[in-house]
Design a protein around this motif. Structure first.
Motif, short mmCIF file in Angstrom:
data_model
loop_
_atom_site.label_atom_id
_atom_site.label_comp_id
_atom_site.label_asym_id
_atom_site.label_seq_id
_atom_site.Cartn_x
_atom_site.Cartn_y
_atom_site.Cartn_z
N ARG A 98 0.81 -1.20 -0.03
CA ARG A 98 -0.06 0.16 -0.07
C ARG A 98 0.92 1.09 0.06
NH1 ARG A 98 -3.38 -3.33 3.34
NH2 ARG A 98 -2.54 -2.63 5.14
N ALA A 99 1.90 1.35 0.82
CA ALA A 99 2.82 2.32 0.83
C ALA A 99 3.39 2.67 -0.53
CB ALA A 99 3.68 2.12 1.94
N LYS A 100 3.77 1.57 -1.13
CA LYS A 100 4.27 1.52 -2.56
C LYS A 100 3.45 2.25 -3.70
CE LYS A 100 8.04 -0.21 -5.25
NZ LYS A 100 8.35 0.91 -5.82
N ASP A 101 2.19 1.72 -3.32
CA ASP A 101 1.15 2.42 -4.39
C ASP A 101 0.86 3.85 -4.25
OD1 ASP A 101 0.67 -0.22 -5.44
OD2 ASP A 101 -1.20 -0.51 -4.19
N LEU A 102 1.26 4.31 -2.75
CA LEU A 102 1.14 5.85 -2.84
C LEU A 102 2.40 6.44 -3.03
CD1 LEU A 102 -0.55 5.85 0.59
CD2 LEU A 102 -1.33 6.65 -1.51
N GLY A 103 3.33 5.80 -3.74
CA GLY A 103 4.57 6.42 -4.24
C GLY A 103 5.69 6.53 -3.29
N PHE A 104 5.55 5.86 -2.18
CA PHE A 104 6.77 5.86 -1.09
C PHE A 104 7.95 5.09 -1.90
CE2 PHE A 104 3.43 7.36 1.72
CZ PHE A 104 3.97 8.21 2.51
N SER A 105 9.22 5.38 -1.61
CA SER A 105 10.17 4.68 -2.05
C SER A 105 10.49 3.67 -0.98
CB SER A 105 11.65 5.58 -2.00
OG SER A 105 12.02 5.95 -0.79
N LEU A 106 11.54 2.65 -1.31
CA LEU A 106 11.47 1.53 -0.47
C LEU A 106 12.27 2.10 0.99
CD1 LEU A 106 12.74 -1.37 -2.56
CD2 LEU A 106 10.66 -0.73 -1.67
N LYS A 107 13.22 2.98 0.49
CA LYS A 107 13.93 3.82 1.88
C LYS A 107 12.79 4.38 2.66
CE LYS A 107 17.45 7.14 3.03
NZ LYS A 107 18.34 8.11 2.31
N GLU A 108 11.75 5.17 2.11
CA GLU A 108 10.79 5.83 2.72
C GLU A 108 9.91 4.81 3.63
OE1 GLU A 108 10.31 9.78 0.04
OE2 GLU A 108 9.16 7.81 -0.64
N ILE A 109 9.69 3.72 2.87
CA ILE A 109 8.89 2.73 3.57
C ILE A 109 9.76 1.87 4.62
CG2 ILE A 109 7.98 0.15 3.06
CD1 ILE A 109 7.44 1.16 0.30
N CYS A 110 11.03 1.75 4.72
CA CYS A 110 11.69 1.32 5.75
C CYS A 110 11.57 2.25 7.08
CB CYS A 110 13.13 1.10 5.42
SG CYS A 110 13.61 -0.29 4.55
N THR A 111 11.76 3.55 6.67
CA THR A 111 11.36 4.68 7.60
C THR A 111 10.09 4.45 8.18
OG1 THR A 111 13.02 6.15 6.68
CG2 THR A 111 11.43 7.06 8.28
N LEU A 112 8.82 4.33 7.32
CA LEU A 112 7.40 4.21 7.79
C LEU A 112 7.48 2.91 8.68
CD1 LEU A 112 5.60 5.09 4.66
CD2 LEU A 112 5.31 6.43 6.98
N LEU A 113 8.19 1.73 8.40
CA LEU A 113 7.99 0.56 9.20
C LEU A 113 8.61 0.72 10.34
CD1 LEU A 113 8.70 -2.18 6.55
CD2 LEU A 113 6.44 -1.88 7.98
#
Length: 135
Positions: free
Chosen positions: A52-67
């Motif tokens: 879902r985060a990827k679908d919103l355009g977040f990069s993998l680095k940003e997704i790591c931060t979100l997690l």
């Protein structure tokens, strides 16, 4: 559940899960003696969060931060909001950049009036061939 079941549940490929695993976004709960990795519902929840985060355009680095933020009980909603605000700013800038590209391409297409002309006389090729940007 095995990786194939997890892939079906998240509607993504096994290769994508393996990639996310290599990037540290998801981890198996155990590895069998046979080498098969086992995942649980928590793994599926994490994977769906990533998708879902990827679908919103977040990069993998940003997704790591979100997690990381999601899993830290001291995280405030404001910290997550700040990350989302930065992402929307990035999206707005990207849209403006794409609109500028659209404008430039439209101008080039308008300049191309003789489609039967030689490529040597093509205004699109001429524009791309220039050393400096003119558009």
């Amino acid at each position: 559940m095995l990786i194939g079941e997890l892939a079906d549940k998240a509607n993504i490929s096994v290769d994508t899960i393996r990639y996310y695993e290599r990037e540290g976004l998801i981890k198996p709960v155990s590895v069998r003696d046979s080498g098969y990795r086992e995942f649980d519902e928590s793994s599926a929840d994490t994977l769906l969060f990533v998708v879902r985060a990827k679908d919103l355009g977040f990069s993998l680095k940003e997704i790591c931060t979100l997690l990381r933020l999601k899993n830290d009980p001291d995280t405030t909603c404001g910290e997550v909001k700040a990350l989302a605000e930065k992402k929307i700013t990035d999206v707005i800038l990207k849209i403006k950049s794409l609109q500028a590209i659209e404008k430039d391409l439209t101008a080039l297409l308008r300049a191309c009036t003789d489609t039967a002309a030689s490529v040597d006389e093509c205004p699109i090729v001429d524009s791309l061939d220039k050393k400096e940007k003119e558009i």
